[in-house]
Design a protein around this motif. Structure first.
Motif, short mmCIF file in Angstrom:
data_model
loop_
_atom_site.label_atom_id
_atom_site.label_comp_id
_atom_site.label_asym_id
_atom_site.label_seq_id
_atom_site.Cartn_x
_atom_site.Cartn_y
_atom_site.Cartn_z
N GLU A 1 0.66 -1.29 -0.27
CA GLU A 1 -0.34 0.40 -0.17
C GLU A 1 0.72 1.39 0.26
OE1 GLU A 1 -3.32 1.92 2.84
OE2 GLU A 1 -3.42 0.61 3.35
N ARG A 2 0.68 2.45 -0.67
CA ARG A 2 0.92 3.49 -0.81
C ARG A 2 0.47 4.77 -0.85
NH1 ARG A 2 1.00 1.16 -6.16
NH2 ARG A 2 1.53 3.37 -7.57
N ILE A 3 0.80 5.77 -0.95
CA ILE A 3 -0.10 7.18 -0.81
C ILE A 3 0.04 7.73 -2.29
CG2 ILE A 3 -0.56 9.51 -0.09
CD1 ILE A 3 -1.16 7.62 1.74
N GLY A 4 -0.55 7.86 -3.09
CA GLY A 4 -1.14 8.29 -4.72
C GLY A 4 -1.15 10.43 -4.48
N ARG A 5 -1.23 10.30 -5.50
CA ARG A 5 -1.89 11.95 -5.53
C ARG A 5 -3.03 11.98 -6.97
NH1 ARG A 5 -0.07 16.07 -2.65
NH2 ARG A 5 2.32 15.07 -2.37
N ASN A 6 -4.02 12.25 -6.25
CA ASN A 6 -5.15 12.70 -7.63
C ASN A 6 -4.10 13.82 -8.62
OD1 ASN A 6 -7.04 14.05 -9.58
ND2 ASN A 6 -9.06 12.66 -7.76
N PRO B 1 -2.37 -2.56 -1.54
CA PRO B 1 -1.92 -3.40 -1.80
C PRO B 1 -2.43 -3.92 -2.67
CG PRO B 1 -2.18 -3.43 0.19
CD PRO B 1 -3.29 -2.15 -0.01
N ARG B 2 -1.72 -4.43 -3.86
CA ARG B 2 -2.04 -5.10 -5.36
C ARG B 2 -0.77 -6.34 -6.13
NH1 ARG B 2 -4.32 -0.43 -8.65
NH2 ARG B 2 -4.50 -0.05 -6.00
N ARG B 3 -1.33 -7.10 -6.63
CA ARG B 3 -0.09 -7.87 -7.46
C ARG B 3 -0.09 -7.73 -8.76
NH1 ARG B 3 -0.16 -14.06 -6.08
NH2 ARG B 3 1.28 -13.22 -5.02
N VAL B 4 0.85 -7.48 -9.59
CA VAL B 4 0.86 -7.10 -10.73
C VAL B 4 2.13 -7.68 -11.55
CG1 VAL B 4 0.59 -4.17 -10.44
CG2 VAL B 4 3.42 -5.50 -10.31
N MET B 5 1.90 -8.02 -12.68
CA MET B 5 2.47 -8.96 -13.60
C MET B 5 2.93 -7.98 -14.18
SD MET B 5 1.29 -12.25 -15.93
CE MET B 5 0.39 -10.64 -17.72
N THR B 6 4.67 -8.14 -14.55
CA THR B 6 5.03 -7.27 -16.22
C THR B 6 5.92 -8.46 -16.59
OG1 THR B 6 7.53 -7.41 -14.60
CG2 THR B 6 5.94 -5.59 -14.52
N PHE B 7 5.96 -8.16 -17.98
CA PHE B 7 5.96 -9.01 -19.32
C PHE B 7 8.07 -8.91 -19.16
CE2 PHE B 7 7.40 -10.40 -23.73
CZ PHE B 7 7.12 -11.40 -23.48
N ARG B 8 9.45 -9.26 -19.44
CA ARG B 8 9.98 -8.85 -20.21
C ARG B 8 10.75 -10.56 -21.03
NH1 ARG B 8 12.90 -9.96 -13.90
NH2 ARG B 8 11.83 -8.15 -12.60
N ALA B 9 11.31 -8.85 -22.19
CA ALA B 9 10.57 -9.78 -23.35
C ALA B 9 13.08 -10.84 -23.50
CB ALA B 9 11.22 -9.36 -24.47
N SER B 10 12.71 -11.72 -23.62
CA SER B 10 14.35 -12.76 -23.31
C SER B 10 15.22 -11.63 -24.40
CB SER B 10 14.28 -13.84 -23.85
OG SER B 10 13.66 -13.83 -25.68
N GLN B 11 16.64 -11.94 -24.38
CA GLN B 11 17.27 -11.15 -25.24
C GLN B 11 17.44 -11.42 -26.39
OE1 GLN B 11 19.53 -8.71 -24.06
NE2 GLN B 11 19.75 -8.08 -25.73
#
Length: 99
Positions: free
Chosen positions: A64-69, A80-90
């Motif tokens: 959890e963190r503080i954001g600003r509108n 709090p949340r789970r995020v997914m990223t994609f990392r391309a191979s070389q």
């Protein structure tokens, strides 16, 4: 300027399996669905998915963190949340760079 020329779909993947492997269209689509379901299930269980030579789908838990509108400037908590990223191979990065 380079730009995208289209979108690859499940049906396109199934068609490739059908042509290259000789499975029926229904079997090919079932195979695509099974692969995507396996990947989705792994991610849902908190596992990363790595496809050698292609890339990795990586999960990260954010606190959890503080954001600003941005319009009002008012501070609001971001849950709090789970995020997914994609990392391309070389290898994939090199193929993309060549266009």
């Amino acid at each position: 300027m380079m730009r995208s020329v289209g979108t690859l779909t499940r049906a396109d993947l199934a068609e490739t399996i059908n042509r290259k492997m000789g499975f029926s269209r229904a079997e090919s689509l079932d195979m695509v669905e099974a692969i995507l379901a396996k990947m989705s299930d792994a991610l849902a269980k908190g596992e990363n998915v790595k496809i050698s030579g292609f890339g990795s789908f990586v999960l990260r838990d954010k606190n959890e963190r503080i954001g600003r509108n941005p319009k009002t400037g008012i501070e609001v908590p971001i849950t709090p949340r789970r995020v997914m990223t994609f990392r391309a191979s070389q290898l994939l990065k090199e193929r993309i760079a060549k266009g």
